[in-house]
Design an enzyme around this catalytic site. Structure first.
Site, PDB file in Angstrom:
ATOM      1  N   LEU A 109       0.860  -1.174   0.000  1.00 37.95           N
ATOM      2  CA  LEU A 109       0.000   0.000   0.000  1.00 37.95           C
ATOM      3  C   LEU A 109       0.900   1.228   0.000  1.00 37.95           C
ATOM      4  O   LEU A 109       1.961   1.233   0.635  1.00 37.95           O
ATOM      5  CB  LEU A 109      -0.880   0.023   1.251  1.00 37.95           C
ATOM      6  CG  LEU A 109      -2.102  -0.897   1.273  1.00 37.95           C
ATOM      7  CD1 LEU A 109      -2.688  -0.947   2.686  1.00 37.95           C
ATOM      8  CD2 LEU A 109      -3.152  -0.424   0.288  1.00 37.95           C
ATOM      9  N   ASP A 110       0.472   2.282  -0.698  1.00 39.17           N
ATOM     10  CA  ASP A 110       1.236   3.527  -0.691  1.00 39.17           C
ATOM     11  C   ASP A 110       1.356   4.059   0.730  1.00 39.17           C
ATOM     12  O   ASP A 110       0.481   3.803   1.571  1.00 39.17           O
ATOM     13  CB  ASP A 110       0.532   4.589  -1.546  1.00 39.17           C
ATOM     14  CG  ASP A 110       0.457   4.209  -3.011  1.00 39.17           C
ATOM     15  OD1 ASP A 110       1.328   3.448  -3.464  1.00 39.17           O
ATOM     16  OD2 ASP A 110      -0.482   4.668  -3.689  1.00 39.17           O
ATOM     17  N   PRO A 111       2.413   4.842   1.030  1.00 35.09           N
ATOM     18  CA  PRO A 111       2.517   5.462   2.360  1.00 35.09           C
ATOM     19  C   PRO A 111       1.270   6.248   2.745  1.00 35.09           C
ATOM     20  O   PRO A 111       0.851   6.230   3.910  1.00 35.09           O
ATOM     21  CB  PRO A 111       3.739   6.375   2.215  1.00 35.09           C
ATOM     22  CG  PRO A 111       4.594   5.682   1.200  1.00 35.09           C
ATOM     23  CD  PRO A 111       3.618   5.084   0.224  1.00 35.09           C
TER      24      PRO A 111
END
Length: 314
Positions: free
Chosen positions: A46-48
């Site tokens: 997952l993206d930050p």
């Protein structure tokens, strides 16, 4: 002499509610330390910016993490109209600002175009690789490289809210779907640009949302165990889901204990009634239905093991 691995040998899956602002790998390392696990891996970054369900596999469960990478996902996303960024989310720099002249009818018509199977070109800020390097590494250097489009399926997309130039949606999508790219494409369709300001993964495969735990909850259990002078595993391990939950959607082939030894050694066996050739199956043994791995039915109708659980006690 074999090098002793640090940590304890545990097997299973934990559903972590990833916080915003840190990477999936940072989340993995924190959880691995809390459980003092020998081996761990996550099942799709997952993206930050994003939060939500991040299944983390321990021990032998890591052998089956690919099935979760390949599974359907569910998301809730908020997009801001009028601004396009270089990363398609609010972590990036604004590269274009345009007036928003969009009504709900136009928005719903554009959203409907994403339903079904389409081609999507991955963002330059993805973790896909080109010539051995991740795309986002090129992007950070200002280099754009060719990317092949990929087939994705949007099973459903529902408009939840449209107000103050914000669009909130809920999506159910196939593996490899970039929500940021959908939002960027939507903004271009609408002629005003858009980027993601909030993204939460609400589901992976059929995992129950109520089994998600936060890092803070895990850390609290660790402290509780210290305060009670008990092994942390007594409080942490009950949170683990069985490793075969990663392959729960595969059809089951149950075999007798007498032939299980051959499967464990990687040998094809005649398992009686089996699904069609090429079908991937979940292999269990005996009346207890002990999970021992994943196999495929070969052209002779034999059960050929592909990934097998290793017993620590063996």
């Amino acid at each position: 002499m074999a090098r002793r691995r640090k940590g304890r040998p545990i097997d299973g899956v934990i559903l972590v509610d990833k916080p915003t602002g840190i990477s999936s790998n940072d989340t993995l390392q924190k959880v691995k330390r809390i459980f003092f696990a020998q081996k761990a891996g996550h099942t799709g970054a997952l993206d930050p910016l994003a939060t939500g369900m991040l299944p983390i596999c321990f021990g032998e469960a890591t052998k089956f993490s690919q099935f979760l990478l390949d599974s359907d996902k569910r998301y809730r996303v908020i997009a801001k109209l009028g601004e396009r960024t270089d990363t398609s989310d609010s972590d990036g720099e604004v590269v274009q600002t345009r007036e928003v002249k969009v009504d709900r009818g136009q928005l719903e018509r554009c959203i409907a175009k994403f339903r079904g199977t389409t081609d999507q070109i991955p963002s330059m800020y993805s973790a896909l690789k080109y010539q051995g390097r991740k795309l986002y590494e090129y992007a950070r250097e200002g280099i754009e490289v060719p990317r092949e489009s990929r087939k994705i399926t949007v099973y459903s997309v529902e408009l939840l809210r449209f107000s103050n130039n914000e669009v909130e949606m809920e999506l159910h999508v196939s593996k490899g779907t970039y929500i940021r790219t959908i939002v960027d494409d939507l903004g271009e369709m609408l002629g005003c640009g858009a980027h993601v300001t909030y993204l939460r993964r609400t589901g992976v495969s059929n995992y129950p949302v109520e089994r998600m735990v936060t890092i803070e909850q895990l850390e609290a259990l660790l402290e509780q165990a210290k305060g009670q002078d008990i092994a942390p595993s007594e409080l942490l391990d009950p949170l683990l889901l069985p490793m075969d939950t990663a392959v729960q959607d595969l059809p089951e082939v149950n075999i007798i204990p007498q032939i299980a030894i051959y499967v464990r050694n990687g040998n094809p066996v005649n398992a009686g009634r089996v699904p069609a050739e090429g079908t991937q199956v979940r292999i269990t043994v005996g009346e207890e239905r002990e999970f021992i791995g994943v196999g495929v039915i070969d052209r002779e109708g034999m059960l050929a093991p592909k990934r097998v659980v290793v017993n620590e006690q063996a």
